[in-house]
Scaffold this motif. Structure first.
Motif, PDB file in Angstrom:
ATOM      1  N   ALA A 141      43.166  55.050  44.475  1.00  0.00           N
ATOM      2  CA  ALA A 141      43.114  53.586  44.492  1.00  0.00           C
ATOM      3  C   ALA A 141      41.680  53.094  44.380  1.00  0.00           C
ATOM      4  N   LEU A 142      40.737  53.824  44.934  1.00  0.00           N
ATOM      5  CA  LEU A 142      39.343  53.419  44.850  1.00  0.00           C
ATOM      6  C   LEU A 142      38.750  53.702  43.474  1.00  0.00           C
ATOM      7  N   ARG A 143      39.270  54.687  42.788  1.00  0.00           N
ATOM      8  CA  ARG A 143      38.766  54.997  41.455  1.00  0.00           C
ATOM      9  C   ARG A 143      39.225  53.974  40.427  1.00  0.00           C
ATOM     10  N   HIS A 144      40.359  53.357  40.629  1.00  0.00           N
ATOM     11  CA  HIS A 144      40.916  52.390  39.684  1.00  0.00           C
ATOM     12  C   HIS A 144      41.264  51.089  40.412  1.00  0.00           C
ATOM     13  N   PRO A 145      40.272  50.266  40.780  1.00  0.00           N
ATOM     14  CA  PRO A 145      40.584  49.049  41.538  1.00  0.00           C
ATOM     15  C   PRO A 145      41.103  47.903  40.682  1.00  0.00           C
ATOM     16  N   ILE A 146      40.933  47.964  39.364  1.00  0.00           N
ATOM     17  CA  ILE A 146      41.317  46.854  38.501  1.00  0.00           C
ATOM     18  C   ILE A 146      42.820  46.558  38.574  1.00  0.00           C
ATOM     19  N   LEU A 158      44.807  46.953  41.031  1.00  0.00           N
ATOM     20  CA  LEU A 158      45.069  46.311  42.320  1.00  0.00           C
ATOM     21  C   LEU A 158      44.628  44.854  42.308  1.00  0.00           C
ATOM     22  N   PHE A 159      43.489  44.581  41.682  1.00  0.00           N
ATOM     23  CA  PHE A 159      43.026  43.200  41.590  1.00  0.00           C
ATOM     24  C   PHE A 159      43.957  42.365  40.716  1.00  0.00           C
ATOM     25  N   LEU A 160      44.443  42.939  39.625  1.00  0.00           N
ATOM     26  CA  LEU A 160      45.371  42.216  38.765  1.00  0.00           C
ATOM     27  C   LEU A 160      46.691  41.940  39.483  1.00  0.00           C
ATOM     28  N   LEU A 161      47.167  42.909  40.231  1.00  0.00           N
ATOM     29  CA  LEU A 161      48.395  42.714  40.996  1.00  0.00           C
ATOM     30  C   LEU A 161      48.213  41.619  42.046  1.00  0.00           C
ATOM     31  N   ALA A 162      47.076  41.617  42.719  1.00  0.00           N
ATOM     32  CA  ALA A 162      46.804  40.579  43.709  1.00  0.00           C
ATOM     33  C   ALA A 162      46.677  39.209  43.053  1.00  0.00           C
ATOM     34  N   ALA A 163      46.075  39.140  41.869  1.00  0.00           N
ATOM     35  CA  ALA A 163      45.933  37.868  41.170  1.00  0.00           C
ATOM     36  C   ALA A 163      47.287  37.317  40.745  1.00  0.00           C
ATOM     37  N   VAL A 164      48.133  38.172  40.193  1.00  0.00           N
ATOM     38  CA  VAL A 164      49.464  37.734  39.765  1.00  0.00           C
ATOM     39  C   VAL A 164      50.298  37.305  40.971  1.00  0.00           C
ATOM     40  N   ALA A 165      50.207  38.060  42.055  1.00  0.00           N
ATOM     41  CA  ALA A 165      50.968  37.705  43.261  1.00  0.00           C
ATOM     42  C   ALA A 165      50.498  36.379  43.838  1.00  0.00           C
TER      43      ALA A 165
END
Length: 105
Positions: free
Chosen positions: A5-10, A12-19
């Motif tokens: 998860a730390l290697r690919h944070p993008i 997670l950020f996109l999921l948080a933005a959509v949510a």
């Protein structure tokens, strides 16, 4: 799993933005269901009444899009300032509130 998860944070950020956008569009004084939201953007065949459409298109969508744009602008400005100034982020010892605060990890 934590290292991946730390290697690919993008994603997670996109999921948080959509949510956050979906939550901003669905919550309010007049609740709008997820199926009504999907029909408003054309992905469902559920009929959309006039009140829901007016609330969604005239009130919530502009507010959510403006909040998203302001947040993105603030993030870009903060990133630009952090790269433009010669000072690194403060050390952990500089962020402590009191001399006896717990150590940073």
């Amino acid at each position: 799993m934590k290292a991946a998860a730390l290697r690919h944070p993008i994603p997670l950020f996109l999921l948080a933005a959509v949510a956050s956008v979906v939550a901003g569009l669905c919550t309010g004084a007049i609740p709008i269901g997820f199926d009504q939201l999907l029909s408003a953007i054309g992905l469902s065949s559920t009929p959309l009444d006039g009140t829901t459409a007016a609330v969604l298109y005239a009130i919530r969508a502009p507010r959510v899009l403006a909040a998203f744009a302001v947040g993105a602008a603030l993030a870009a400005g903060g990133a630009a300032m952090q790269t433009a100034t010669p000072w690194p982020t403060p050390a952990c010892s500089a962020c402590r509130a009191a001399p006896r605060s717990p150590p940073c990890r």
